[in-house]
Design a protein around this motif. Structure first.
Motif, mmCIF file in Angstrom:
data_model
loop_
_atom_site.group_PDB
_atom_site.id
_atom_site.type_symbol
_atom_site.label_atom_id
_atom_site.label_comp_id
_atom_site.label_asym_id
_atom_site.label_seq_id
_atom_site.Cartn_x
_atom_site.Cartn_y
_atom_site.Cartn_z
ATOM 1 N N LYS A 6 0.738 -1.190 0.196
ATOM 2 C CA LYS A 6 -0.092 0.131 0.241
ATOM 3 C C LYS A 6 0.854 1.057 0.144
ATOM 4 O O LYS A 6 0.782 2.188 -0.729
ATOM 5 C CB LYS A 6 -1.019 -0.128 1.175
ATOM 6 C CG LYS A 6 -1.825 1.106 1.413
ATOM 7 C CD LYS A 6 -2.790 1.182 2.409
ATOM 8 C CE LYS A 6 -3.709 2.533 2.537
ATOM 9 N NZ LYS A 6 -4.557 2.217 3.744
ATOM 10 N N LYS A 7 1.909 1.355 0.810
ATOM 11 C CA LYS A 7 2.648 2.530 0.931
ATOM 12 C C LYS A 7 3.549 2.521 -0.505
ATOM 13 O O LYS A 7 3.541 3.926 -1.077
ATOM 14 C CB LYS A 7 3.808 2.172 1.971
ATOM 15 C CG LYS A 7 4.862 3.476 2.054
ATOM 16 C CD LYS A 7 4.272 4.876 2.406
ATOM 17 C CE LYS A 7 5.198 5.760 2.949
ATOM 18 N NZ LYS A 7 6.044 6.076 1.738
ATOM 19 N N ALA A 8 4.030 1.617 -1.124
ATOM 20 C CA ALA A 8 4.796 1.891 -2.294
ATOM 21 C C ALA A 8 3.701 2.441 -3.272
ATOM 22 O O ALA A 8 4.163 3.311 -4.193
ATOM 23 C CB ALA A 8 5.228 0.324 -2.919
ATOM 24 N N GLN A 63 0.842 4.105 -2.940
ATOM 25 C CA GLN A 63 0.584 5.505 -2.539
ATOM 26 C C GLN A 63 1.336 6.460 -3.094
ATOM 27 O O GLN A 63 1.298 7.703 -3.702
ATOM 28 C CB GLN A 63 0.536 5.513 -1.016
ATOM 29 C CG GLN A 63 -0.957 5.017 -0.508
ATOM 30 C CD GLN A 63 -0.935 4.930 1.041
ATOM 31 O OE1 GLN A 63 0.103 5.128 1.752
ATOM 32 N NE2 GLN A 63 -2.121 5.279 1.743
ATOM 33 N N ASP A 64 2.819 6.129 -2.937
ATOM 34 C CA ASP A 64 3.832 7.032 -3.343
ATOM 35 C C ASP A 64 3.772 7.051 -4.842
ATOM 36 O O ASP A 64 3.930 8.269 -5.464
ATOM 37 C CB ASP A 64 5.387 6.336 -3.066
ATOM 38 C CG ASP A 64 5.490 6.325 -1.345
ATOM 39 O OD1 ASP A 64 4.802 7.211 -0.858
ATOM 40 O OD2 ASP A 64 6.374 5.556 -0.931
ATOM 41 N N LYS A 65 3.509 6.120 -5.411
ATOM 42 C CA LYS A 65 3.745 6.343 -6.899
ATOM 43 C C LYS A 65 2.147 6.696 -7.586
ATOM 44 O O LYS A 65 2.417 7.828 -8.518
ATOM 45 C CB LYS A 65 3.705 4.572 -7.725
ATOM 46 C CG LYS A 65 3.575 4.740 -9.030
ATOM 47 C CD LYS A 65 4.578 5.426 -9.703
ATOM 48 C CE LYS A 65 6.046 4.788 -9.266
ATOM 49 N NZ LYS A 65 7.033 5.735 -9.934
ATOM 50 N N SER A 105 0.681 9.112 -6.000
ATOM 51 C CA SER A 105 0.728 10.599 -5.712
ATOM 52 C C SER A 105 1.597 11.306 -6.465
ATOM 53 O O SER A 105 1.627 12.541 -6.769
ATOM 54 C CB SER A 105 1.565 10.688 -4.017
ATOM 55 O OG SER A 105 2.635 10.327 -4.204
ATOM 56 N N GLN A 106 2.356 10.807 -7.251
ATOM 57 C CA GLN A 106 3.248 11.211 -8.342
ATOM 58 C C GLN A 106 2.421 11.554 -9.621
ATOM 59 O O GLN A 106 2.834 12.537 -10.331
ATOM 60 C CB GLN A 106 4.431 10.471 -8.704
ATOM 61 C CG GLN A 106 5.539 10.188 -7.634
ATOM 62 C CD GLN A 106 6.577 9.142 -8.269
ATOM 63 O OE1 GLN A 106 7.014 9.221 -9.114
ATOM 64 N NE2 GLN A 106 7.078 8.460 -6.903
ATOM 65 N N VAL A 128 -5.902 2.610 -2.612
ATOM 66 C CA VAL A 128 -5.163 3.710 -3.035
ATOM 67 C C VAL A 128 -5.806 4.058 -4.490
ATOM 68 O O VAL A 128 -5.258 5.098 -5.042
ATOM 69 C CB VAL A 128 -3.715 3.188 -3.481
ATOM 70 C CG1 VAL A 128 -2.837 2.841 -2.115
ATOM 71 C CG2 VAL A 128 -3.556 2.206 -4.693
ATOM 72 N N ILE A 140 8.341 0.541 -9.726
ATOM 73 C CA ILE A 140 8.396 1.017 -8.203
ATOM 74 C C ILE A 140 9.290 0.489 -7.403
ATOM 75 O O ILE A 140 9.294 -0.778 -7.023
ATOM 76 C CB ILE A 140 6.605 0.851 -7.547
ATOM 77 C CG1 ILE A 140 5.726 1.151 -8.446
ATOM 78 C CG2 ILE A 140 6.716 1.499 -6.525
ATOM 79 C CD1 ILE A 140 4.363 0.919 -8.058
ATOM 80 N N PRO A 176 10.486 1.135 -3.725
ATOM 81 C CA PRO A 176 10.556 1.702 -2.589
ATOM 82 C C PRO A 176 11.470 0.617 -1.860
ATOM 83 O O PRO A 176 11.572 -0.624 -1.993
ATOM 84 C CB PRO A 176 9.265 1.678 -2.081
ATOM 85 C CG PRO A 176 8.629 0.592 -2.582
ATOM 86 C CD PRO A 176 9.140 0.643 -4.077
#
Length: 239
Positions: free
Chosen positions: A29-31, A33-35, A37-38, A71, A109, A111
């Motif tokens: 989920k964190k990975a 979310q980062d992608k 958001s870009q 996400v 991705i 991270p």
């Protein structure tokens, strides 16, 4: 004889495939979310297939699926599923098991400590024969989305921020380019982007993409050509 209210036909679609190399829903989920958001406009509500070839039968597919959906992605199926126990989890979740066709690498991705890969999968052979080129002679305004299926796209005027150009073939922009340009939308890795004044929010070829801050600064505002070299975006001066 009355006409049937429905008609069932075969068709071809380009889908993104999320390859999992971790079984931890929180890290996945964190990975994502980062992608997202870009490039929220690029990935928002995007349909994806989850490839689980690299995870074990003990993986918690329910919570992995929940993490992906949370996400804003839309899961349409599972691929790479050979283990009977995992197949049962997929079936219990009401998701289809899919077999992937030919694919082209699109987004990585990376991270720590998770690595995820999204691939663009074209269900047809990427060796296309294009129809007549689509030509747009008027400015492309913010919010407009122009798609040239099975063909090249030429825009002879400016493209505003918030506008989007898509083509299964090449894209040529002869005005100022401030929006998004996605060439090779059906997976054709030979497609290219040609731009007289590059100031884009996003450029993409066959799923490989750069956001504005990833475009080398020495090419901003200049005439440039983008293409894939070894499945990675490459930019050159357009002479």
């Amino acid at each position: 004889m009355s006409q049937s209210p429905i008609e069932l036909k075969g068709s071809n679609f380009t889908l993104s495939v999320l390859h999992l190399h971790s079984e931890e829903p929180k890290l996945i989920k964190k990975a994502l979310q980062d992608k997202v958001s870009q490039a929220p406009d690029f990935l928002k509500n995007a349909p994806v297939v989850i490839n689980i070839a690299d995870i074990t039968a003990n993986a918690d597919l329910y919570n992995i699926h929940k993490a992906v959906v949370s996400v804003g992605l839309r899961v349409v199926g599972i691929s790479g599923c050979s283990d009977p126990q995992l197949r049962k989890q997929v079936s219990d979740a009401g998701l289809p098991v899919l077999n992937e066709g030919k694919s082209q690498k699109a987004i990585e991705i990376q991270p720590e400590p998770v690595k995820e890969v999204i691939e663009t999968v074209a269900t047809t052979d990427p060796e296309f024969s294009y129809r007549k080129t689509r030509i747009i002679n008027s400015p492309v305004r913010s919010g407009q989305r122009i798609y040239a299926p099975n063909s090249d796209l030429i825009v002879t005027s400016n493209v505003s921020a918030g506008a989007e150009l898509l083509a299964d073939g090449n894209i040529h922009i002869y005005g100022m380019m401030r929006g998004r340009a996605l060439a090779g939308a059906s997976g054709d890795t030979e497609s290219q982007i040609f731009c007289i004044h590059l100031q884009a929010e996003l450029v993409s070829i066959a799923g490989e993409y750069w956001l504005s801050d990833q475009i080398p600064s020495e090419f901003l505002g200049k005439a440039a050509k983008l293409r894939l070299v070894d499945n990675r975006l490459n930019i050159e001066q357009l002479i």
